[in-house]
Design an enzyme around this catalytic site. Structure first.
Site, PDB file in Angstrom:
ATOM      1  N   LYS A   1     -25.686 101.608 -45.069  1.00  0.00           N
ATOM      2  CA  LYS A   1     -25.321 100.246 -45.467  1.00  0.00           C
ATOM      3  C   LYS A   1     -24.068 100.260 -46.351  1.00  0.00           C
ATOM      4  O   LYS A   1     -23.212  99.388 -46.228  1.00  0.00           O
ATOM      5  CB  LYS A   1     -26.491  99.535 -46.166  1.00  0.00           C
ATOM      6  CG  LYS A   1     -27.625  99.147 -45.200  1.00  0.00           C
ATOM      7  CD  LYS A   1     -28.658  98.218 -45.831  1.00  0.00           C
ATOM      8  CE  LYS A   1     -29.708  97.802 -44.778  1.00  0.00           C
ATOM      9  NZ  LYS A   1     -30.745  96.906 -45.306  1.00  0.00           N
TER      10      LYS A   1
ATOM     11  N   LYS B   1     -31.859  92.991 -38.618  1.00  0.00           N
ATOM     12  CA  LYS B   1     -31.459  91.639 -39.006  1.00  0.00           C
ATOM     13  C   LYS B   1     -29.991  91.599 -39.363  1.00  0.00           C
ATOM     14  O   LYS B   1     -29.279  90.680 -39.041  1.00  0.00           O
ATOM     15  CB  LYS B   1     -32.230  91.200 -40.254  1.00  0.00           C
ATOM     16  CG  LYS B   1     -33.659  90.856 -40.020  1.00  0.00           C
ATOM     17  CD  LYS B   1     -34.138  90.015 -41.202  1.00  0.00           C
ATOM     18  CE  LYS B   1     -35.552  90.388 -41.565  1.00  0.00           C
ATOM     19  NZ  LYS B   1     -35.626  91.398 -42.643  1.00  0.00           N
TER      20      LYS B   1
ATOM     21  N   LYS C   1     -31.189 100.967 -34.008  1.00  0.00           N
ATOM     22  CA  LYS C   1     -32.363 100.131 -34.272  1.00  0.00           C
ATOM     23  C   LYS C   1     -31.972  98.654 -34.269  1.00  0.00           C
ATOM     24  O   LYS C   1     -30.890  98.288 -34.714  1.00  0.00           O
ATOM     25  CB  LYS C   1     -32.988 100.550 -35.612  1.00  0.00           C
ATOM     26  CG  LYS C   1     -33.025  99.482 -36.704  1.00  0.00           C
ATOM     27  CD  LYS C   1     -33.709  99.950 -37.960  1.00  0.00           C
ATOM     28  CE  LYS C   1     -33.367  99.012 -39.125  1.00  0.00           C
ATOM     29  NZ  LYS C   1     -34.019  97.707 -39.066  1.00  0.00           N
TER      30      LYS C   1
HETATM   31  P1  ATP Z   1     -32.150  94.518 -42.732  1.00  0.00           P
HETATM   32  O1  ATP Z   1     -31.199  94.822 -41.615  1.00  0.00           O
HETATM   33  O2  ATP Z   1     -31.747  93.351 -43.608  1.00  0.00           O
HETATM   34  O3  ATP Z   1     -32.564  95.745 -43.516  1.00  0.00           O
HETATM   35  P2  ATP Z   1     -34.464  94.758 -41.097  1.00  0.00           P
HETATM   36  O4  ATP Z   1     -34.314  94.243 -39.731  1.00  0.00           O
HETATM   37  O5  ATP Z   1     -34.367  96.236 -41.294  1.00  0.00           O
HETATM   38  O6  ATP Z   1     -33.438  93.982 -42.007  1.00  0.00           O
HETATM   39  P3  ATP Z   1     -36.537  94.606 -43.082  1.00  0.00           P
HETATM   40  O7  ATP Z   1     -36.947  93.350 -43.751  1.00  0.00           O
HETATM   41  O8  ATP Z   1     -35.687  95.581 -43.839  1.00  0.00           O
HETATM   42  O9  ATP Z   1     -35.836  94.219 -41.705  1.00  0.00           O
HETATM   43  O10 ATP Z   1     -37.822  95.380 -42.571  1.00  0.00           O
HETATM   44  C1  ATP Z   1     -39.096  94.761 -42.393  1.00  0.00           C
HETATM   45  C2  ATP Z   1     -40.010  95.712 -41.637  1.00  0.00           C
HETATM   46  O11 ATP Z   1     -39.604  95.780 -40.267  1.00  0.00           O
HETATM   47  C3  ATP Z   1     -39.979  97.154 -42.159  1.00  0.00           C
HETATM   48  O12 ATP Z   1     -41.301  97.654 -42.150  1.00  0.00           O
HETATM   49  C4  ATP Z   1     -39.139  97.883 -41.168  1.00  0.00           C
HETATM   50  O13 ATP Z   1     -39.473  99.252 -41.079  1.00  0.00           O
HETATM   51  C5  ATP Z   1     -39.489  97.148 -39.882  1.00  0.00           C
HETATM   52  N1  ATP Z   1     -38.417  97.236 -38.888  1.00  0.00           N
HETATM   53  C6  ATP Z   1     -37.152  96.769 -39.052  1.00  0.00           C
HETATM   54  N2  ATP Z   1     -36.431  96.979 -37.928  1.00  0.00           N
HETATM   55  C7  ATP Z   1     -37.266  97.588 -37.047  1.00  0.00           C
HETATM   56  C8  ATP Z   1     -37.103  98.046 -35.710  1.00  0.00           C
HETATM   57  N3  ATP Z   1     -35.957  97.929 -35.076  1.00  0.00           N
HETATM   58  N4  ATP Z   1     -38.179  98.605 -35.094  1.00  0.00           N
HETATM   59  C9  ATP Z   1     -39.365  98.746 -35.738  1.00  0.00           C
HETATM   60  N5  ATP Z   1     -39.574  98.323 -36.997  1.00  0.00           N
HETATM   61  C10 ATP Z   1     -38.545  97.753 -37.651  1.00  0.00           C
HETATM   62 MG    MG Z   2     -34.268  97.049 -43.255  1.00  0.00          MG
END
Ligand code: ATP
Ligand code: MG
Length: 331
Positions: free
Chosen positions: A111, A197, A194
């Site tokens: 990040k 968001k 992956k």
């Molecule tokens: P950001 O990009 O802002 O970090 P994020 O998509 O990673 O957002 P988080 O809120 O950080 O979302 O994560 C929430 C949950 O979703 C965590 O348990 C994380 O491990 C899971 N998660 C996030 N992306 C994935 C993915 N692509 N596949 C499986 N689990 C995921």
């Molecule tokens: Mg995350």
């Protein structure tokens, strides 16, 4: 046995990776565990947030959790900033963490590289320590998360063990709860990265609250390979395997059953069906989210009740920690 997990209000919608990787497990674990689930707004501000947008997204996140089946009668559902003990414990744990140790967290490196080290905040750097505090303060045994959180969980375990060694048994050492099949859902346009968001390309990301027609279209234009056979092979066929994982998780049919069903058929058929099962899932989900958001006063009340419950457990741990560290109790 206790379970704790959180999700960031960093977008207007959760995505399919959040749901399949983590949130689905949150709902299931309610049947067997004492569960604490939160919208982690303190984590969200590790990157810049517009205050109005953050407030809206925090409520929309809570509404989505309820719509997915988090039951506020069984789980403490709350907003992280409503429980000040998280930040208090975080400071104590920061003082137990080596600078180099924190610097090895790959998510920070990724990040920060994107933002440039001068722009990345110190909060983004210490975020995994706050996450350790989130978990340890509830004496959580298990933490349902996606694969990307494994390293952070390892840090939480190390901090718990170190603290216990130095000051006497204080924390439960938590285990990650990662369901292998859906631990990592990939970006549809870049099936080796992956789904995220904050980092996915718009067409690679399936947002649960997006127009179902748009999501269906994204699935139909997902990147696959030049082959024809629908088989699960993450090395050679990352895109197709990702679609099979999504299909299997949403339809409840096993991967091998799906491979058999698509024998003699092509990628187009698979995509069409994945789009269909997705639309079937998100349509009623969106209705439920809308109804929770129609009554904000009630939603806020649910969150206040959750925070009250969480604070009881959190305060108990914090007072033991303060004592062990040698802080003078307030007279
Ligand atoms: P950001 O990009 O802002 O970090 P994020 O998509 O990673 O957002 P988080 O809120 O950080 O979302 O994560 C929430 C949950 O979703 C965590 O348990 C994380 O491990 C899971 N998660 C996030 N992306 C994935 C993915 N692509 N596949 C499986 N689990 C995921
Ligand atoms: Mg995350």
């Amino acid at each position: 046995m206790r379970v704790l997990s959180g999700i960031q209000p960093t977008a207007d919608s959760f995505h399919l990776g959040n749901y399949l990787g983590a949130l689905r497990q949150w709902v299931l674990l309610q049947d067997t565990h004492e569960t604490y689930y939160m919208v982690v707004d303190l984590h969200a501000i590790t990157v810049e947030q517009d205050p109005k947008v953050l407030r809206r997204r925090t409520r929309v996140s809570a509404a989505q959790l309820l719509a997915l089946g988090v039951d506020p009668d069984r789980s403490a559902l709350f907003v992280q900033s409503h429980v000040p003990e998280h930040a208090q414990l975080s400071w104590v744990l920061e003082c137990q963490t080596g600078f180099g140790e924190a610097g090895r967290m790959t998510q920070f490196k990724d990040k920060a590289a994107k933002q440039g080290t001068d722009h990345a905040s110190v909060g983004l750097f210490t975020y995994p320590i706050l996450q350790a505090a989130d978990i340890l303060i509830y004496q959580a045994n298990a933490v349902p998360v996606g694969e990307d959180q494994r390293q952070h969980l390892e840090l939480s375990r190390n901090l718990a063990q170190r603290f216990n060694r130095r000051y006497g048994k204080t924390f439960t050492v938590p285990e990650p709860y990662i369901v292998k099949d859906t631990a990592k859902i990939y970006d549809l346009q870049e099936p080796t990265a992956k789904m995220s968001k904050s980092a996915s390309s718009p067409n690679g990301l399936i947002e649960l609250l997006d127009d179902p027609k748009r999501s269906a279209k994204k699935i139909r234009s997902a990147v696959t390979d030049t082959g024809r056979e629908v088989v699960f092979d993450p090395e050679q066929k990352a895109g197709v395997s990702n679609l099979l994982t999504i299909h299997s998780a949403l339809s409840g049919r096993s991967i091998s059953e799906l491979e058999n069903a698509y024998e003699g058929k092509g990628y187009g058929d698979l995509k069409k069906d994945v789009a269909e099962v997705l639309v079937e899932f998100v349509t009623p989900f969106q209705e439920r989210v809308k109804s929770y958001l129609d009554d904000i006063a009630e939603l806020d009340k649910v969150l206040a009740r959750g925070a009250e419950r969480a604070r009881v457990a959190a305060a108990e741990t914090l007072s033991v920690v303060y004592d062990r560290i040698g802080f003078l109790p307030p007279a």
